[in-house]
Write an enzyme that holds these catalytic residues in place. Structure first.
Site, mmCIF file in Angstrom:
data_model
loop_
_atom_site.group_PDB
_atom_site.id
_atom_site.type_symbol
_atom_site.label_atom_id
_atom_site.label_comp_id
_atom_site.label_asym_id
_atom_site.label_seq_id
_atom_site.Cartn_x
_atom_site.Cartn_y
_atom_site.Cartn_z
ATOM 1 N N TRP A 141 40.118 52.896 44.366
ATOM 2 C CA TRP A 141 41.120 53.779 43.461
ATOM 3 C C TRP A 141 40.954 55.153 43.678
ATOM 4 O O TRP A 141 41.806 56.112 43.745
ATOM 5 C CB TRP A 141 41.113 53.373 42.075
ATOM 6 C CG TRP A 141 41.773 51.823 42.151
ATOM 7 C CD1 TRP A 141 41.019 50.865 41.701
ATOM 8 C CD2 TRP A 141 42.994 51.451 42.301
ATOM 9 N NE1 TRP A 141 41.569 49.650 41.757
ATOM 10 C CE2 TRP A 141 43.028 49.863 42.259
ATOM 11 C CE3 TRP A 141 43.943 51.857 43.020
ATOM 12 C CZ2 TRP A 141 44.156 49.216 42.404
ATOM 13 C CZ3 TRP A 141 45.205 51.239 43.021
ATOM 14 C CH2 TRP A 141 45.465 49.834 42.980
ATOM 15 N N ASP A 194 40.499 58.934 35.612
ATOM 16 C CA ASP A 194 41.089 57.818 35.132
ATOM 17 C C ASP A 194 40.116 56.728 34.629
ATOM 18 O O ASP A 194 39.188 56.550 34.889
ATOM 19 C CB ASP A 194 41.249 56.999 36.805
ATOM 20 C CG ASP A 194 41.988 55.789 36.758
ATOM 21 O OD1 ASP A 194 42.382 55.392 35.768
ATOM 22 O OD2 ASP A 194 42.300 55.268 37.842
ATOM 23 N N LYS A 196 45.212 47.002 30.961
ATOM 24 C CA LYS A 196 43.895 46.509 30.875
ATOM 25 C C LYS A 196 43.376 46.288 29.741
ATOM 26 O O LYS A 196 43.298 45.171 28.991
ATOM 27 C CB LYS A 196 42.734 47.138 31.837
ATOM 28 C CG LYS A 196 42.996 47.097 33.123
ATOM 29 C CD LYS A 196 42.712 48.289 34.089
ATOM 30 C CE LYS A 196 43.411 48.416 35.410
ATOM 31 N NZ LYS A 196 43.161 47.299 36.393
#
Lengths: 368, 368
Positions: B106, B174, B198
C-alpha cells in the site's frame, strides 16, 4: 410509523428491500456475516456484485459492448471523470471542445467542472426562463469530444422529451434521477451515469454504463480512481468497492424485476405523475412552474398561486410543516429555488401521491 | 450462525452495532425513515453526521485546529488527494519532493500514485526482507512537501513502533488498519486518513483528519471532489455524502466509547495479539514472518514451518478450508503474499482469538 417520503434523494426505498436487509443484517446467505463485514474478494461477496450487475444489464437491456462500473463519489465525481476520460486530453495538444446543454443547476455544475479539462461549450440553455423547459437540442460541433445532457433535472423538475441526435459524437447523460423509471435505449448513449441515492439504493455508489471503445483514453496524470479503464480491468475492484451499497442495489433490482421492470415502472410512474399534474393543473391554489412538454415523471416542483414565487415564504414553510405532521415529509423545494417539490421515485406507492393530493386539497380549502 | 471473521477489511463489526442497525432499518429515531432514505440536508440526518464527528473528536482527542472530513473512494483515493492538496503544486514551478517510506504494497502504491504530481522519493524501504520490518525512519529533506508513512501495514502485518520525527515537515499517515486500536497523538500529524472498512464501519466512507493550515493548497485543475477545502467548507456535504456509512461509524463509535475508547481497546488488542504471537513463537509448526519490534496488533500473518514460504500451497489451502468449516473464516493471506493471516480488529472478541489458537493446535497435531 413509516412516513411517505418525497425527498429528491437520498429518497424512499422499497419497504420489502429494507425489511430484507434488516433480516439479513447479521447473517446473509448463511455466511454468518453481514455484507458490511465481507471481504470484497471473498466467495461470499462475488455473487452479490455479480447479481447486481446481471440484473442491471437485464432490466436496462444493456448491450454487450457496454461495461457496467460501480464507482464512488456520486454524480458529481462523474462531472470530473467524464471530461478526464472522454475529453481527448493529450499532452501539448490544444483543448478539445464538448457540448453541454444547460437545463439546471446540475448540468451547469457539470459544465463548470469540465471546463478545468476542456472547452465545455454551453450550446443551449433554458436559464432564460428559470430552467422551466428543455431547450431545442443544439447541433454538436463535428469535432466535439462528447455531448452532455442531464436527462432528468431533479431540482427544476424537467425531463428531456426525446434524446438529441448527436450522430457520431458520443451522447453522455446524467440519469441519476430517472434511471429505471421507464425504458431507456442505452445504445443511443456513449455513457450514462447515476448516483444510486434516488432510484437504486443508498448514497455512496454510482453506476456508470460506458461503451467499451470509449474506455482507456484518460491522460496519464489522471488519479487512478478516476480512470474508467481501471474499473473496467478490475471489475470495479481496484480497491474496496462500496459493498453494502452494491448489495442494496441488487435487492432493489430484484424487487423491480418482480414488479415487471422498467416497463411496469413506467406505467406506474405515469399514473402517479398524471394524477399529480392533473391536480396541479386544475387547482387555483397550486401550479406547476414547468412547461408541459418538459415535465419530469420523478420530481414535481410546485408553487402556490398566492405567493406565486420560488421563494420560501410563510405559506411554503407552513405547508411543509403541516404536511410533515401528517407523515408527508421532505416536501420543501431545493434550497436554491424554493417553493415546494414532491419526488415520486419508483419506490413511492401511488397511495403516497393520493395522500399528498388529499392533504393539498385540505390545505387549499383552509387557506381560502 | 455468526462466524469468527478474521478478514483484513471489510471486516467484522460489533454484533450490537449490526443488531441496532437492523432494528432501526425501517425507522430510525422515530423519523419513519431508514437512514438510507434521508435527505442528507434534512434535520433528521444532521444529528447523525454531527454525532459521528463529535464522537470521533472525543475518542481520538482531535485538536480544535484539525478538520474531520468524510470522503468517498477509500484510502486509495487519498493516495491521489494527499499529493494534489499538500504537494505544493504550482503552475510553471518545478515539481516538489515528498518523503515516502516503503513498508509494503500500500505504501508503494501511495508513492506511485503521488509520482503523477510530484517527486515522491522513497527514502527508506523494507522491501529487501519482504517488508517484514519497519525501517529506521529516514530524515526528510528540508524542502519536502510532506512525509508519508503507512502506520499499520495490513498485508504484511507490521506497525511503526514509534512515529518518525519530521520537524516542520507535515507527517501524513495512512491509519486505515489501526485507527482507534490504541491511543494516537493526532497533533504529531499534518494529516491522517482511514478507510472505514476495518475499525470504523462499512467500505465506502473514508475519514480524513487534517490540520487546518494545510487545507486550500490544491491547484485549480484539481477535481472538485478531490479538494480538501471543498469538504471543509461544505461540512463534507458538497454533494451527497455516504450517509449510511457515516451512520454506522457513529454506532461503532458509540459502542467503542461505552467500552472505554482507545485506551481500553489498546489493552484488549494487546491481550489478543500477545496471546496469538506467544502461540506462534512457541509453535514448531507455525511462525510469524515479522520482526518482533515491528509487529502489528491488528493483522498477524503466519506461515507454516513445514512449507515455510509465502506461497499458498496445499497445506495453506487445507488450513483455510478446515478453519472455515469450524466457523473461523477469511484466514488466507493476501493474494500477493500468500501464507495465512488473522486480523484482530477492535470488534474481534478475545474468544475468537482463543478459538483460532485451539483450532491451530489441533491442526498442528493432526499434521504431525
Amino acid at each position: 410509523m413509516r412516513v411517505y417520503n418525497f425527498a429528491p434523494g437520498p429518497s424512499t426505498l422499497p419497504l420489502p428491500v429494507l425489511e430484507r436487509a434488516a433480516a439479513e443484517m447479521t447473517d446473509v446467505n448463511g455466511t454468518g456475516q453481514s455484507v458490511m463485514e465481507m471481504s470484497h474478494r471473498s466467495g461470499a461477496f462475488k455473487p452479490i456484485i455479480e447479481k447486481a450487475e446481471a440484473l442491471l444489464r437485464e432490466l436496462m437491456g444493456i448491450p454487450a459492448n457496454y461495461r457496467v462500473l460501480f464507482v464512488q463519489g456520486g454524480g458529481s465525481l462523474q462531472f470530473s471523470m467524464v471530461p478526464l476520460n472522454l475529453g481527448g486530453i493529450e499532452p501539448g495538444a490544444p483543448k478539445k471542445k464538448a457540448t453541454y446543454v444547460e437545463t439546471g443547476i446540475w448540468s451547469k455544475k457539470a459544465a463548470e467542472e469540465a471546463s478545468k479539462y476542456l472547452d465545455a461549450v454551453t450550446r443551449a440553455s433554458s436559464k432564460d426562463r428559470a430552467y422551466s423547459y428543455i431547450p431545442v437540442a443544439p447541433a454538436p460541433a463535428p469535432d466535439d469530444a462528447y455531448y452532455h445532457i442531464t436527462l432528468n433535472n431533479t431540482i427544476v423538475g424537467t425531463k428531456w422529451p426525446s434524446l438529441p441526435e448527436t450522430g457520431a459524437i458520443p451522447l453522455v447523460a446524467d440519469i441519476s434521477s430517472c434511471i429505471l423509471s421507464e425504458p431507456l435505449d442505452i445504445s443511443r448513449f456513449g455513457l450514462v451515469y447515476a448516483g444510486a441515492q434516488k432510484n437504486l439504493g443508498p448514497a455512496g455508489t454510482t453506476v456508470v454504463i460506458v461503451r467499451e471503445d470509449l474506455i482507456g483514453r484518460a491522460p496519464s496524470w489522471t488519479p487512478a480512481l478516476l480512470r474508467y479503464d481501471i474499473y473496467a480491468a478490475e471489475g470495479s475492484m481496484y480497491n474496496t468497492p462500496p459493498c453494502y451499497g452494491i448489495y442494496i442495489i441488487g435487492l432493489v433490482l430484484e424487487w423491480l424485476k418482480a414488479l415487471g421492470g422498467p416497463v411496469a415502472m413506467a406505467k406506474l410512474n405515469h399514473e402517479k405523475a398524471d394524477l399529480f399534474y392533473a391536480y396541479l393543473d386544475n387547482s387555483s391554489f397550486f401550479r406547476s412552474p414547468v412547461e408541459k412538454s418538459s415535465r419530469s415523471l420523478m420530481n414535481i416542483p410546485f408553487v402556490s398561486t398566492i405567493t406565486d414565487s420560488g421563494h420560501r415564504g410563510e405559506l411554503e414553510t407552513r405547508f411543509v410543516k403541516e404536511a410533515e405532521a401528517q407523515g408527508l415529509v421532505n416536501l420543501a423545494g431545493h434550497r436554491l429555488v424554493g417553493g415546494m417539490r414532491a419526488s415520486f421515485y419508483n419506490a413511492m406507492p401511488i397511495e403516497g401521491v393520493k395522500a399528498l393530493i388529499a392533504f393539498m386539497e385540505k390545505f387549499e380549502k383552509s387557506e381560502k
